[in-house]
Design a protein around this motif. Structure first.
Motif, PDB file in Angstrom:
ATOM      1  N   ARG A   1       0.819  -1.194   0.000  1.00  0.00           N
ATOM      2  CA  ARG A   1       0.000   0.000   0.000  1.00  0.00           C
ATOM      3  C   ARG A   1       0.861   1.256   0.000  1.00  0.00           C
ATOM      4  NH1 ARG A   1      -5.386  -0.820   0.226  1.00  0.00           N
ATOM      5  NH2 ARG A   1      -6.219   0.807  -1.043  1.00  0.00           N
TER       6      ARG A   1
ATOM      7  N   ILE B   1     -12.852   5.113   0.404  1.00  0.00           N
ATOM      8  CA  ILE B   1     -12.300   5.214   1.752  1.00  0.00           C
ATOM      9  C   ILE B   1     -13.221   6.066   2.613  1.00  0.00           C
ATOM     10  CG2 ILE B   1     -10.833   7.244   1.275  1.00  0.00           C
ATOM     11  CD1 ILE B   1      -8.737   5.300   3.011  1.00  0.00           C
TER      12      ILE B   1
ATOM     13  N   GLU C   1     -11.316   1.247   5.207  1.00  0.00           N
ATOM     14  CA  GLU C   1     -11.668   0.764   3.870  1.00  0.00           C
ATOM     15  C   GLU C   1     -11.888  -0.734   3.933  1.00  0.00           C
ATOM     16  OE1 GLU C   1      -8.557   1.551   1.072  1.00  0.00           O
ATOM     17  OE2 GLU C   1      -6.983   0.823   2.391  1.00  0.00           O
TER      18      GLU C   1
ATOM     19  N   SER D   1      -0.774   9.832  -3.305  1.00  0.00           N
ATOM     20  CA  SER D   1      -1.682   9.849  -4.450  1.00  0.00           C
ATOM     21  C   SER D   1      -0.907   9.955  -5.747  1.00  0.00           C
ATOM     22  CB  SER D   1      -2.650  11.029  -4.322  1.00  0.00           C
ATOM     23  OG  SER D   1      -3.435  11.135  -5.489  1.00  0.00           O
TER      24      SER D   1
ATOM     25  N   ARG E   1     -11.041   6.910  -3.109  1.00  0.00           N
ATOM     26  CA  ARG E   1      -9.705   6.690  -2.554  1.00  0.00           C
ATOM     27  C   ARG E   1      -8.651   7.567  -3.219  1.00  0.00           C
ATOM     28  NH1 ARG E   1      -5.730   6.827  -0.866  1.00  0.00           N
ATOM     29  NH2 ARG E   1      -4.336   5.337   0.132  1.00  0.00           N
TER      30      ARG E   1
END
Ligand SMILES: [Zn+2]
Ligand SMILES: [Zn+2]
Length: 174
Positions: A26, A130, A122, A30, A85
């Motif tokens: 993860r 999210i 999430e 962004s 998200r």
């Protein structure tokens, strides 16, 4: 599959799933770089170790009275806004806690490792979405719940919006 999901899931069937197995790759950054003009709202944890921005308004807002949300919030319900998200950009590294819901989906919650503030959640059942707790925003005056869910678990002393649809558990599928 319900059109609206409890962002903090509502199950007593807690099965610990190591976050590293689910979200090891993860990356919170962004792919797009937001400018100030793109920011809808900003927020963070109590101590400031984790801060975030969202680029666009939420898609759904709710107040959830399920017992999980009561434990998480320490209150009678949790106010949660759901975002895409990709609209979330995070600074800092929140810690995670994951558990498996009755549906089989994994619910992962994110919180500050230093002050413990709840921040995001999430589920694998809703990829790309999210949930963010309303209280984590610097200014949450825009929050207006679309619904109150899991009223069957709501404590008698708790007060939630009465001018929006309320559901005993989850809203019916649409
Ligand atoms: Zn903190
Ligand atoms: Zn809940």
């Amino acid at each position: 599959m319900c059109a609206v999901w409890c962002p903090f899931f509502c199950t007593r069937n807690r099965i610990e799933t190591p976050p590293s197995r689910l979200y090891a790759d993860r990356d919170f950054s962004s792919p797009e770089t937001n400018t100030m003009a793109d920011i809808f709202a900003s927020g963070g944890c109590l101590c400031g170790a984790v801060t975030f921005t969202v680029a666009a308004p939420p898609t759904v807002m709710s107040q959830c009275c399920c017992t999980d949300c009561q434990h998480i919030s320490g209150a009678g319900h949790l106010s949660i806004a759901r975002f895409k998200r990709g609209d979330l950009e995070v600074s800092g590294q929140p810690k995670t806690h994951s558990m498996k819901a009755d549906s089989g989906n994994a619910m992962t919650r994110y919180f500050c490792p230093d002050c413990g503030s709840r921040l995001f959640s999430e589920t694998t059942g809703r990829p790309g979405i999210i949930g963010i707790v309303a209280g984590a925003f610097d200014d949450n005056s825009w929050f207006k719940p679309d619904m109150v869910i899991f009223k069957s678990s709501q404590p008698v002393w708790d007060i939630t919006s009465c001018d929006v649809p309320g559901y005993e558990t989850m809203p019916p599928p649409t």
